[in-house]
Motif scaffolding. Structure first.
Motif, PDB file in Angstrom:
ATOM      1  N   PHE A  27       0.841  -1.197   0.000  1.00  0.00           N
ATOM      2  CA  PHE A  27       0.000   0.000   0.000  1.00  0.00           C
ATOM      3  C   PHE A  27       0.878   1.250   0.000  1.00  0.00           C
ATOM      4  O   PHE A  27       1.782   1.389   0.812  1.00  0.00           O
ATOM      5  CB  PHE A  27      -0.901  -0.012   1.233  1.00  0.00           C
ATOM      6  N   ASP A  52      -0.827   4.609  -1.424  1.00  0.00           N
ATOM      7  CA  ASP A  52      -1.903   5.556  -1.119  1.00  0.00           C
ATOM      8  C   ASP A  52      -3.200   4.998  -1.701  1.00  0.00           C
ATOM      9  O   ASP A  52      -3.215   4.016  -2.430  1.00  0.00           O
ATOM     10  CB  ASP A  52      -1.589   6.946  -1.672  1.00  0.00           C
ATOM     11  N   TYR A  53      -4.311   5.653  -1.393  1.00  0.00           N
ATOM     12  CA  TYR A  53      -5.614   5.145  -1.819  1.00  0.00           C
ATOM     13  C   TYR A  53      -5.810   5.279  -3.319  1.00  0.00           C
ATOM     14  O   TYR A  53      -6.491   4.453  -3.945  1.00  0.00           O
ATOM     15  CB  TYR A  53      -6.726   5.877  -1.067  1.00  0.00           C
ATOM     16  N   ALA A  54      -5.237   6.313  -3.932  1.00  0.00           N
ATOM     17  CA  ALA A  54      -5.374   6.485  -5.377  1.00  0.00           C
ATOM     18  C   ALA A  54      -4.686   5.344  -6.124  1.00  0.00           C
ATOM     19  O   ALA A  54      -5.231   4.794  -7.096  1.00  0.00           O
ATOM     20  CB  ALA A  54      -4.792   7.834  -5.800  1.00  0.00           C
ATOM     21  N   ALA A  73      -4.090   2.341  -4.907  1.00  0.00           N
ATOM     22  CA  ALA A  73      -4.857   1.115  -4.653  1.00  0.00           C
ATOM     23  C   ALA A  73      -6.108   1.061  -5.525  1.00  0.00           C
ATOM     24  O   ALA A  73      -6.484   0.006  -6.053  1.00  0.00           O
ATOM     25  CB  ALA A  73      -5.225   1.037  -3.175  1.00  0.00           C
ATOM     26  N   GLN A  74      -6.764   2.201  -5.714  1.00  0.00           N
ATOM     27  CA  GLN A  74      -7.956   2.239  -6.556  1.00  0.00           C
ATOM     28  C   GLN A  74      -7.609   1.965  -8.017  1.00  0.00           C
ATOM     29  O   GLN A  74      -8.341   1.245  -8.720  1.00  0.00           O
ATOM     30  CB  GLN A  74      -8.622   3.604  -6.423  1.00  0.00           C
ATOM     31  N   GLN A 120      -6.957  -1.716  -8.441  1.00  0.00           N
ATOM     32  CA  GLN A 120      -8.216  -2.456  -8.443  1.00  0.00           C
ATOM     33  C   GLN A 120      -8.943  -2.300  -9.776  1.00  0.00           C
ATOM     34  O   GLN A 120      -9.508  -3.264 -10.324  1.00  0.00           O
ATOM     35  CB  GLN A 120      -9.090  -1.972  -7.292  1.00  0.00           C
ATOM     36  N   ARG A 155     -10.029  -9.312   2.283  1.00  0.00           N
ATOM     37  CA  ARG A 155      -9.954  -8.255   3.284  1.00  0.00           C
ATOM     38  C   ARG A 155      -9.946  -8.823   4.699  1.00  0.00           C
ATOM     39  O   ARG A 155      -9.355  -8.248   5.605  1.00  0.00           O
ATOM     40  CB  ARG A 155     -11.122  -7.290   3.091  1.00  0.00           C
TER      41      ARG A 155
END
Length: 279
Positions: free
Chosen positions: A160, A162-164, A166-167, A170, A229
């Protein structure tokens, strides 16, 4: 007669002198002149000259030793200057390296590699050869297999950031799983015509009905996400009723580790301390 006899006896005594006595007398007479003795080969009167020569030789030896020491001192002085120069040079080079960026070595190696590649390409072009074929001839089988395995690992999980990121990861994974149905696409194209390609004026809300296969595919993907998860390490809930045996967060983690590994061995001691019955 008496006088004549006395003179004759004196001449006889004079004739009777031995050769050794005569030689000794001659040597004694010539000794003061420094004439060498024929038997021993030395100057009887040369003792003064020897005494004068000895101080000169001692002075020469002392001068030679002094010159040798001065030579060694000059060599040490030159070595010290050389060491001082090299030390200053290393300090300057180290200061230059510290002022460079952290990844300067990697960038430098990368630039050198790119220059070598460009030179190799020019040489191959001058000889009329294909650079890719020449490069492949220089690659070993082990390196080729390792690179092929690395290429097969598409979208590897690098952790991981950052969230961007990870998105995006995905989204790429989901789009790769999509297998387009060309027959259904042609049917929809015939059914909707130009309306199949929406514009800013199109209203598509409530007009699309997903197929049963699409819904099943979405459900299966969501179940996989939930299962994955659940395997992640989650933050443990805080227990307000637990005993406070720590002074900070780090000490609390250490106490938990100690309890996990040694708690069963120290349980009785801990109980005795709490009851006040410890020996």
């Amino acid at each position: 007669m008496a006088a004549s006899s006395g003179a004759g006896s004196a001449r006889g005594r004079k004739r009777k002198r031995s050769p050794c006595a005569m030689a000794a007398a001659a040597v004694s007479e010539l000794g003061g002149l420094g004439v060498p003795d024929p038997e021993c080969g030395l100057f009887q009167g040369s003792s003064g000259s020897e005494e004068e020569a000895r101080p000169g030789s001692a002075e020469a030896a002392a001068a030679q030793r002094r010159e040798e020491r001065l030579r060694k001192f000059r060599e040490l002085h030159m070595k010290r200057n050389e060491a001082r120069r090299l030390n200053h040079q290393e300090v300057v080079e180290e200061d230059k390296r510290l002022k460079l960026p952290a990844n300067w070595e990697a960038k430098k190696a990368r630039l050198e590699w790119e220059l070598k590649v460009e030179e190799k390409k020019k040489e191959c072009a001058a000889r009329g050869e294909d650079y890719e074929r020449v490069k492949l001839l220089e690659i070993s089988a082990e390196d080729a297999e390792r690179w092929e395995r690395k290429k097969k690992r598409k979208n590897p999980d690098l952790g991981f950031s950052d969230y961007a990121a990870a998105q995006l990861r995905q989204y790429q994974r989901l789009t790769r799983q999509i297998k387009p149905d060309l027959e259904q696409y042609e049917k929809l194209k015939e059914q909707y015509g130009e309306a199949l390609y929406p514009t800013s004026d199109s209203l598509l809300h409530g007009t699309h009905v997903p197929s049963k296969e699409g819904v099943d595919r979405m459900v299966a993907d969501l179940e996989k996400q939930i299962e994955k998860r659940e395997k992640y390490s989650r933050r443990r809930p805080y227990n307000d009723d637990a005993d406070i045996d720590y002074i900070n967060e780090r000490n609390a983690k250490f106490n938990k580790k100690a309890e996990r590994f040694y708690g069963k061995y120290t349980a009785e001691i801990k109980q005795n301390l709490e009851r006040g019955t410890a020996v």
